[in-house]
Scaffold this motif. Structure first.
Motif, PDB file in Angstrom:
ATOM      1  N   ALA A  98       9.411  18.807 -35.955  1.00  0.00           N
ATOM      2  CA  ALA A  98       8.829  17.560 -36.089  1.00  0.00           C
ATOM      3  C   ALA A  98       9.086  16.927 -34.661  1.00  0.00           C
ATOM      4  O   ALA A  98       8.427  16.508 -33.915  1.00  0.00           O
ATOM      5  CB  ALA A  98       9.036  16.752 -37.151  1.00  0.00           C
ATOM      6  N   GLN A  99      10.583  16.898 -34.233  1.00  0.00           N
ATOM      7  CA  GLN A  99      10.992  16.320 -33.340  1.00  0.00           C
ATOM      8  C   GLN A  99      10.688  17.253 -31.906  1.00  0.00           C
ATOM      9  O   GLN A  99      10.135  16.355 -31.047  1.00  0.00           O
ATOM     10  CB  GLN A  99      12.620  16.164 -33.194  1.00  0.00           C
ATOM     11  CG  GLN A  99      13.127  15.236 -34.176  1.00  0.00           C
ATOM     12  CD  GLN A  99      14.811  15.306 -34.267  1.00  0.00           C
ATOM     13  OE1 GLN A  99      15.252  16.359 -33.733  1.00  0.00           O
ATOM     14  NE2 GLN A  99      15.186  14.448 -35.172  1.00  0.00           N
ATOM     15  N   GLU A 100      10.640  18.332 -31.909  1.00  0.00           N
ATOM     16  CA  GLU A 100      10.022  19.085 -30.703  1.00  0.00           C
ATOM     17  C   GLU A 100       8.657  18.852 -30.696  1.00  0.00           C
ATOM     18  O   GLU A 100       8.287  18.783 -29.665  1.00  0.00           O
ATOM     19  CB  GLU A 100      10.255  20.617 -31.341  1.00  0.00           C
ATOM     20  CG  GLU A 100       9.967  21.648 -30.113  1.00  0.00           C
ATOM     21  CD  GLU A 100      10.469  23.038 -30.731  1.00  0.00           C
ATOM     22  OE1 GLU A 100       9.767  23.642 -31.568  1.00  0.00           O
ATOM     23  OE2 GLU A 100      11.505  23.674 -30.263  1.00  0.00           O
ATOM     24  N   LEU A 101       7.765  18.945 -31.719  1.00  0.00           N
ATOM     25  CA  LEU A 101       6.222  18.525 -31.539  1.00  0.00           C
ATOM     26  C   LEU A 101       5.955  17.233 -30.827  1.00  0.00           C
ATOM     27  O   LEU A 101       5.263  16.822 -30.115  1.00  0.00           O
ATOM     28  CB  LEU A 101       5.419  18.559 -32.713  1.00  0.00           C
ATOM     29  CG  LEU A 101       5.470  19.948 -33.316  1.00  0.00           C
ATOM     30  CD1 LEU A 101       4.823  19.859 -34.902  1.00  0.00           C
ATOM     31  CD2 LEU A 101       4.583  20.995 -32.397  1.00  0.00           C
ATOM     32  N   GLN A 102       6.997  16.243 -31.346  1.00  0.00           N
ATOM     33  CA  GLN A 102       6.845  14.662 -30.821  1.00  0.00           C
ATOM     34  C   GLN A 102       7.258  14.769 -29.334  1.00  0.00           C
ATOM     35  O   GLN A 102       6.397  14.019 -28.545  1.00  0.00           O
ATOM     36  CB  GLN A 102       7.708  13.668 -31.562  1.00  0.00           C
ATOM     37  CG  GLN A 102       7.686  12.552 -31.326  1.00  0.00           C
ATOM     38  CD  GLN A 102       8.559  11.618 -32.113  1.00  0.00           C
ATOM     39  OE1 GLN A 102       9.469  11.984 -32.635  1.00  0.00           O
ATOM     40  NE2 GLN A 102       8.393  10.167 -32.080  1.00  0.00           N
ATOM     41  N   SER A 103       8.377  15.421 -28.874  1.00  0.00           N
ATOM     42  CA  SER A 103       8.432  15.281 -27.553  1.00  0.00           C
ATOM     43  C   SER A 103       7.523  16.261 -26.806  1.00  0.00           C
ATOM     44  O   SER A 103       7.228  15.732 -25.646  1.00  0.00           O
ATOM     45  CB  SER A 103       9.968  16.019 -27.383  1.00  0.00           C
ATOM     46  OG  SER A 103       9.902  17.257 -27.708  1.00  0.00           O
ATOM     47  N   ALA A 104       6.931  17.202 -27.290  1.00  0.00           N
ATOM     48  CA  ALA A 104       5.965  17.853 -26.427  1.00  0.00           C
ATOM     49  C   ALA A 104       4.855  17.195 -26.426  1.00  0.00           C
ATOM     50  O   ALA A 104       4.053  17.029 -25.349  1.00  0.00           O
ATOM     51  CB  ALA A 104       5.621  19.381 -27.374  1.00  0.00           C
ATOM     52  N   GLY A 105       4.373  16.269 -27.293  1.00  0.00           N
ATOM     53  CA  GLY A 105       3.291  15.207 -27.408  1.00  0.00           C
ATOM     54  C   GLY A 105       3.570  14.339 -26.341  1.00  0.00           C
ATOM     55  O   GLY A 105       2.516  14.011 -25.530  1.00  0.00           O
ATOM     56  N   LYS A 106       4.537  13.636 -26.255  1.00  0.00           N
ATOM     57  CA  LYS A 106       4.857  12.849 -25.070  1.00  0.00           C
ATOM     58  C   LYS A 106       4.868  13.497 -23.766  1.00  0.00           C
ATOM     59  O   LYS A 106       4.243  12.796 -22.634  1.00  0.00           O
ATOM     60  CB  LYS A 106       6.461  12.145 -25.353  1.00  0.00           C
ATOM     61  CG  LYS A 106       6.361  11.185 -26.388  1.00  0.00           C
ATOM     62  CD  LYS A 106       7.861  10.791 -26.788  1.00  0.00           C
ATOM     63  CE  LYS A 106       8.038  10.007 -27.902  1.00  0.00           C
ATOM     64  NZ  LYS A 106       9.462   9.608 -28.054  1.00  0.00           N
ATOM     65  N   ARG A 107       5.247  14.527 -23.712  1.00  0.00           N
ATOM     66  CA  ARG A 107       5.225  15.373 -22.201  1.00  0.00           C
ATOM     67  C   ARG A 107       4.010  15.709 -21.785  1.00  0.00           C
ATOM     68  O   ARG A 107       3.342  15.489 -20.849  1.00  0.00           O
ATOM     69  CB  ARG A 107       6.104  16.596 -22.310  1.00  0.00           C
ATOM     70  CG  ARG A 107       7.488  16.422 -22.148  1.00  0.00           C
ATOM     71  CD  ARG A 107       8.326  17.788 -21.939  1.00  0.00           C
ATOM     72  NE  ARG A 107       7.926  18.927 -22.812  1.00  0.00           N
ATOM     73  CZ  ARG A 107       8.835  19.408 -23.869  1.00  0.00           C
ATOM     74  NH1 ARG A 107       9.703  18.576 -24.253  1.00  0.00           N
ATOM     75  NH2 ARG A 107       8.323  20.251 -24.934  1.00  0.00           N
TER      76      ARG A 107
END
Length: 142
Positions: A98-107
């Protein structure tokens, strides 16, 4: 150099810098996502252990030890402990994903903003450069 030319060159310089940043962000977006692998593996393990745990309820007590031995577990308590440990690992892997997906979304959002800025800055600079090129030619035309 006129103020308009300086502004045009400044916008083009900002577009170049944001292009380099966009390339860096695009490279980060293409890196392998390791948390997804952990989620898939732990989901498979938890599903198998849940299946064995549920199946033990329907198996006569005399046959349970043989089923547990085939799955590499010594007792029902060891199976329960292993199942809880795997569920904990799965929860941690899901949180990391979930954290990985959230940071990918921000990027991705930042990459989209930089791309839009690059497009607008390039178009604006092209128009200004064209106007500055055409201005002396318009004056010399009779």
């Amino acid at each position: 150099m006129k103020l308009k030319h300086r502004a045009t060159l400044s916008i083009l310089a900002l577009a170049v810098v944001s292009s380099v940043g966009s390339i860096g962000l695009a490279c980060l977006q293409l890196k392998p996502q390791r948390a997804a692998v952990d989620v898939v593996i732990n989901t498979g393990i938890v599903a198998e252990l849940n299946g064995v745990h549920d199946a033990l309820k329907d198996i006569p007590p005399s046959m349970r030890n043989g089923v547990l031995a085939r799955h590499g577990v010594g007792s029902g308590q060891a199976l329960d402990d292993s199942l809880e440990a795997q569920r904990s690992h799965l929860a941690q892997a899901e949180q990391a994903r979930a954290q990985e997906l959230q940071s990918a979304g921000k990027r991705s959002a930042l990459l989209l903003v930089l791309t839009l800025f690059n497009a607008c800055a390039s178009a604006l600079a092209a128009i200004w450069l064209y106007e500055s090129y055409r201005a002396p030619h318009r004056r010399s035309t009779p």
